[in-house]
Design a protein around this motif. Structure first.
Motif, PDB file in Angstrom:
ATOM      1  N   VAL A   1       0.842  -1.209   0.000  1.00 20.65           N
ATOM      2  CA  VAL A   1       0.000   0.000   0.000  1.00 20.65           C
ATOM      3  C   VAL A   1       0.878   1.260   0.000  1.00 20.65           C
ATOM      4  CG1 VAL A   1      -1.618   1.335   1.448  1.00 20.65           C
ATOM      5  CG2 VAL A   1      -2.005  -1.107   1.053  1.00 20.65           C
ATOM      6  N   ALA A   2       2.043   1.173   0.661  1.00 20.54           N
ATOM      7  CA  ALA A   2       2.950   2.332   0.714  1.00 20.54           C
ATOM      8  C   ALA A   2       3.760   2.491  -0.580  1.00 20.54           C
ATOM      9  CB  ALA A   2       3.891   2.198   1.911  1.00 20.54           C
ATOM     10  N   GLY A   3       3.535   1.592  -1.548  1.00 23.06           N
ATOM     11  CA  GLY A   3       4.172   1.760  -2.858  1.00 23.06           C
ATOM     12  C   GLY A   3       5.438   0.939  -3.068  1.00 23.06           C
ATOM     13  N   HIS A   4       5.762   0.063  -2.138  1.00 17.62           N
ATOM     14  CA  HIS A   4       6.957  -0.766  -2.287  1.00 17.62           C
ATOM     15  C   HIS A   4       6.627  -2.065  -3.013  1.00 17.62           C
ATOM     16  CE1 HIS A   4       9.186   1.924   0.274  1.00 17.62           C
ATOM     17  NE2 HIS A   4       8.187   1.908   1.142  1.00 17.62           N
ATOM     18  N   GLU A   5       7.670  -2.691  -3.555  1.00 17.01           N
ATOM     19  CA  GLU A   5       7.483  -4.017  -4.152  1.00 17.01           C
ATOM     20  C   GLU A   5       7.814  -5.048  -3.063  1.00 17.01           C
ATOM     21  OE1 GLU A   5       9.390  -6.924  -7.563  1.00 17.01           O
ATOM     22  OE2 GLU A   5      10.019  -4.826  -7.512  1.00 17.01           O
ATOM     23  N   ALA A   6       6.780  -5.465  -2.322  1.00 19.70           N
ATOM     24  CA  ALA A   6       6.982  -6.391  -1.204  1.00 19.70           C
ATOM     25  C   ALA A   6       6.608  -7.802  -1.654  1.00 19.70           C
ATOM     26  CB  ALA A   6       6.113  -5.976  -0.023  1.00 19.70           C
ATOM     27  N   VAL A   7       7.553  -8.727  -1.507  1.00 22.20           N
ATOM     28  CA  VAL A   7       7.324 -10.088  -1.999  1.00 22.20           C
ATOM     29  C   VAL A   7       7.329 -11.062  -0.819  1.00 22.20           C
ATOM     30  CG1 VAL A   7       8.082 -11.842  -3.643  1.00 22.20           C
ATOM     31  CG2 VAL A   7       8.584  -9.420  -4.089  1.00 22.20           C
ATOM     32  N   PRO A   8       6.201 -11.772  -0.585  1.00 23.63           N
ATOM     33  CA  PRO A   8       6.170 -12.741   0.522  1.00 23.63           C
ATOM     34  C   PRO A   8       6.850 -14.055   0.138  1.00 23.63           C
ATOM     35  CG  PRO A   8       4.032 -12.660  -0.590  1.00 23.63           C
ATOM     36  CD  PRO A   8       4.916 -11.674  -1.295  1.00 23.63           C
ATOM     37  N   HIS A   9       7.616 -14.594   1.079  1.00 27.59           N
ATOM     38  CA  HIS A   9       8.236 -15.911   0.891  1.00 27.59           C
ATOM     39  C   HIS A   9       8.049 -16.697   2.179  1.00 27.59           C
ATOM     40  CE1 HIS A   9      10.437 -14.437  -2.656  1.00 27.59           C
ATOM     41  NE2 HIS A   9      10.721 -13.374  -1.944  1.00 27.59           N
ATOM     42  N   SER A  10       7.925 -18.000   2.052  1.00 28.98           N
ATOM     43  CA  SER A  10       7.840 -18.845   3.247  1.00 28.98           C
ATOM     44  C   SER A  10       8.021 -20.287   2.802  1.00 28.98           C
ATOM     45  CB  SER A  10       6.495 -18.682   3.954  1.00 28.98           C
ATOM     46  OG  SER A  10       5.487 -19.346   3.217  1.00 28.98           O
ATOM     47  N   LYS A  11       7.979 -21.166   3.791  1.00 22.49           N
ATOM     48  CA  LYS A  11       8.130 -22.591   3.471  1.00 22.49           C
ATOM     49  C   LYS A  11       7.067 -23.016   2.464  1.00 22.49           C
ATOM     50  CE  LYS A  11       9.288 -26.696   6.081  1.00 22.49           C
ATOM     51  NZ  LYS A  11       9.274 -27.297   7.424  1.00 22.49           N
ATOM     52  N   SER A  12       5.846 -22.522   2.652  1.00 27.04           N
ATOM     53  CA  SER A  12       4.768 -22.958   1.755  1.00 27.04           C
ATOM     54  C   SER A  12       4.892 -22.358   0.351  1.00 27.04           C
ATOM     55  CB  SER A  12       3.393 -22.622   2.353  1.00 27.04           C
ATOM     56  OG  SER A  12       3.277 -21.246   2.597  1.00 27.04           O
ATOM     57  N   THR A  13       5.754 -21.347   0.163  1.00 23.60           N
ATOM     58  CA  THR A  13       5.993 -20.839  -1.198  1.00 23.60           C
ATOM     59  C   THR A  13       7.304 -21.385  -1.759  1.00 23.60           C
ATOM     60  OG1 THR A  13       7.271 -18.835  -0.676  1.00 23.60           O
ATOM     61  CG2 THR A  13       4.864 -18.656  -0.507  1.00 23.60           C
ATOM     62  N   GLY A  14       7.950 -22.317  -1.016  1.00 25.38           N
ATOM     63  CA  GLY A  14       9.154 -22.974  -1.532  1.00 25.38           C
ATOM     64  C   GLY A  14      10.463 -22.375  -1.039  1.00 25.38           C
ATOM     65  N   VAL A  15      10.395 -21.503  -0.022  1.00 28.07           N
ATOM     66  CA  VAL A  15      11.622 -20.914   0.546  1.00 28.07           C
ATOM     67  C   VAL A  15      11.766 -21.413   1.984  1.00 28.07           C
ATOM     68  CG1 VAL A  15      12.788 -18.778   1.190  1.00 28.07           C
ATOM     69  CG2 VAL A  15      11.471 -18.888  -0.941  1.00 28.07           C
ATOM     70  N   ASP A  16      12.850 -22.143   2.253  1.00 31.32           N
ATOM     71  CA  ASP A  16      13.024 -22.749   3.582  1.00 31.32           C
ATOM     72  C   ASP A  16      14.277 -22.175   4.245  1.00 31.32           C
ATOM     73  OD1 ASP A  16      13.455 -24.363   5.799  1.00 31.32           O
ATOM     74  OD2 ASP A  16      12.728 -26.171   4.795  1.00 31.32           O
ATOM     75  N   VAL A  17      14.093 -21.446   5.337  1.00 28.39           N
ATOM     76  CA  VAL A  17      15.243 -20.819   6.010  1.00 28.39           C
ATOM     77  C   VAL A  17      16.119 -21.841   6.726  1.00 28.39           C
ATOM     78  CG1 VAL A  17      14.254 -18.499   6.290  1.00 28.39           C
ATOM     79  CG2 VAL A  17      13.814 -20.243   8.042  1.00 28.39           C
ATOM     80  N   ILE A  18      15.613 -23.056   6.921  1.00 30.39           N
ATOM     81  CA  ILE A  18      16.412 -24.081   7.606  1.00 30.39           C
ATOM     82  C   ILE A  18      17.274 -24.867   6.616  1.00 30.39           C
ATOM     83  CG2 ILE A  18      16.300 -26.161   9.053  1.00 30.39           C
ATOM     84  CD1 ILE A  18      15.643 -23.455  10.482  1.00 30.39           C
ATOM     85  N   SER A  19      16.689 -25.352   5.537  1.00 32.00           N
ATOM     86  CA  SER A  19      17.496 -26.069   4.538  1.00 32.00           C
ATOM     87  C   SER A  19      18.224 -25.092   3.620  1.00 32.00           C
ATOM     88  CB  SER A  19      16.597 -26.979   3.690  1.00 32.00           C
ATOM     89  OG  SER A  19      15.778 -26.181   2.840  1.00 32.00           O
ATOM     90  N   GLY A  20      17.727 -23.856   3.560  1.00 29.53           N
ATOM     91  CA  GLY A  20      18.305 -22.851   2.649  1.00 29.53           C
ATOM     92  C   GLY A  20      17.682 -22.885   1.265  1.00 29.53           C
ATOM     93  N   GLN A  21      16.794 -23.831   1.037  1.00 25.70           N
ATOM     94  CA  GLN A  21      16.187 -23.977  -0.296  1.00 25.70           C
ATOM     95  C   GLN A  21      15.458 -22.694  -0.720  1.00 25.70           C
ATOM     96  OE1 GLN A  21      13.033 -26.856  -0.517  1.00 25.70           O
ATOM     97  NE2 GLN A  21      12.640 -26.395  -2.672  1.00 25.70           N
ATOM     98  N   GLY A  22      15.818 -22.167  -1.895  1.00 20.74           N
ATOM     99  CA  GLY A  22      15.125 -21.011  -2.464  1.00 20.74           C
ATOM    100  C   GLY A  22      15.505 -19.669  -1.859  1.00 20.74           C
TER     101      GLY A  22
END
Ligand SMILES: NC(=O)c1ccc[n+]([C@@H]2O[C@H](COP(=O)([O-])OP(=O)(O)OC[C@H]3O[C@@H](n4cnc5c(N)ncnc54)[C@H](OP(=O)(O)O)[C@@H]3O)[C@@H](O)[C@H]2O)c1
Length: 242
Positions: A22-43
């Protein structure tokens, strides 16, 4: 700005993505369910590539000692990816007083997460929030037994998730603090009082018994989870309940 929100599908993350968009930024959500895993590092490398700012709003699946490994590994992976990508600002959401409650694994894990971020090379901001209003029901369920809910008189300053998300989005869009900003709700309650207000509002006839030994918050000494000098949010607990 391009802002990667890791944990961007969660309670706070999804609202941060919305506020930044809403503030005009390009904000992109990522998470395990979108294929980005902070534990394995995948994606993760792909998720942070080209981002000016990375906001980390992931959470550990448990509050026990496994949460220490979660925050250690996730921050190691995230900071390595952010460093490779030349990210200019990493933001995390922590807890007011987290370094004052070493008896609790989860609070030690959040303090560890803060220390890893502060020791890294990337400019950073730590937003520390008090307990979310959305979290109160879970706290009541932990020590409920039949018609009784046992709660200690620990001072708590609950904040609405919507106010937390607004504060995190504001910090993410600003210059790195290279430090900590505390945010909190406008009122301080004891936890047993908060329980009574909550049950009464819901027409729940169970009784709250004050018990200094009950539940996770029994380990908290004094008023370390509150901060009268924090940036105070507007939403009051009874208004939020309504
Ligand atoms: N509860 C409180 O009162 C309180 C107070 C102060 C600070 N905080 C902090 O606020 C932060 C956000 O909490 P929240 O309630 O918004 O959390 P939440 O609703 O549980 O959301 C957690 C997010 O993390 C993602 N996630 C979990 N494991 C992951 C992994 N291995 N890789 C990538 N993504 C993963 C989830 O993705 P999926 O879509 O895959 O599920 C989800 O997007 C936490 O760090 C917490 O410590 C909480």
């Amino acid at each position: 700005m391009k802002i990667a929100v890791i944990g961007g599908t969660g309670l706070i993350g999804s609202q941060v993505v919305n506020n930044l968009t809403v503030a005009g930024h390009e904000a992109v959500p990522h998470s395990k369910s979108t294929g980005v895993d902070v534990i394995s590092g995948q994606g993760l490398d792909e998720a942070v590539a080209g981002a000016d700012v990375v906001v980390n709003l992931t959470n550990s699946p448990t509050f026990d000692d496994a949460s220490l490994a979660f925050f250690q590994t996730s921050m190691d992976n995230l900071l390595a990816a952010a460093g490779k990508a030349g990210v200019g600002h990493v933001v995390i959401l922590s807890i007011v007083g987290t370094d004052q409650v070493p008896e609790l694994d989860y609070y030690r894990a959040k303090a560890l997460q803060e220390n890893l971020l502060a020791a890294g090379l990337t400019p950073y901001s730590i937003v520390r929030a008090t307990q979310f209003m959305e979290f109160v029901d879970a706290v009541l369920s932990w020590t409920a037994d039949g018609n009784i809910v046992r709660l200690p008189a620990t001072p708590i300053q609950p904040i609405a998730a919507t106010d937390v998300a607004a504060a995190v989005a504001e910090v993410a869009a600003g210059a790195p603090l290279n430090g900590i900003r505390n945010i909190a709700g406008p009122e301080i309650f004891t936890l047993d009082e908060l329980g009574r207000i909550t049950l009464s509002h819901k027409g729940d006839h169970r009784t709250v018994v004050t018990d200094p030994t009950a539940g996770m918050f029994a380990a908290v000494k004094g008023d370390v989870l509150t901060d009268k000098d924090a940036h105070l949010a507007a939403t009051r607990y009874t208004d939020w309940l309504s």
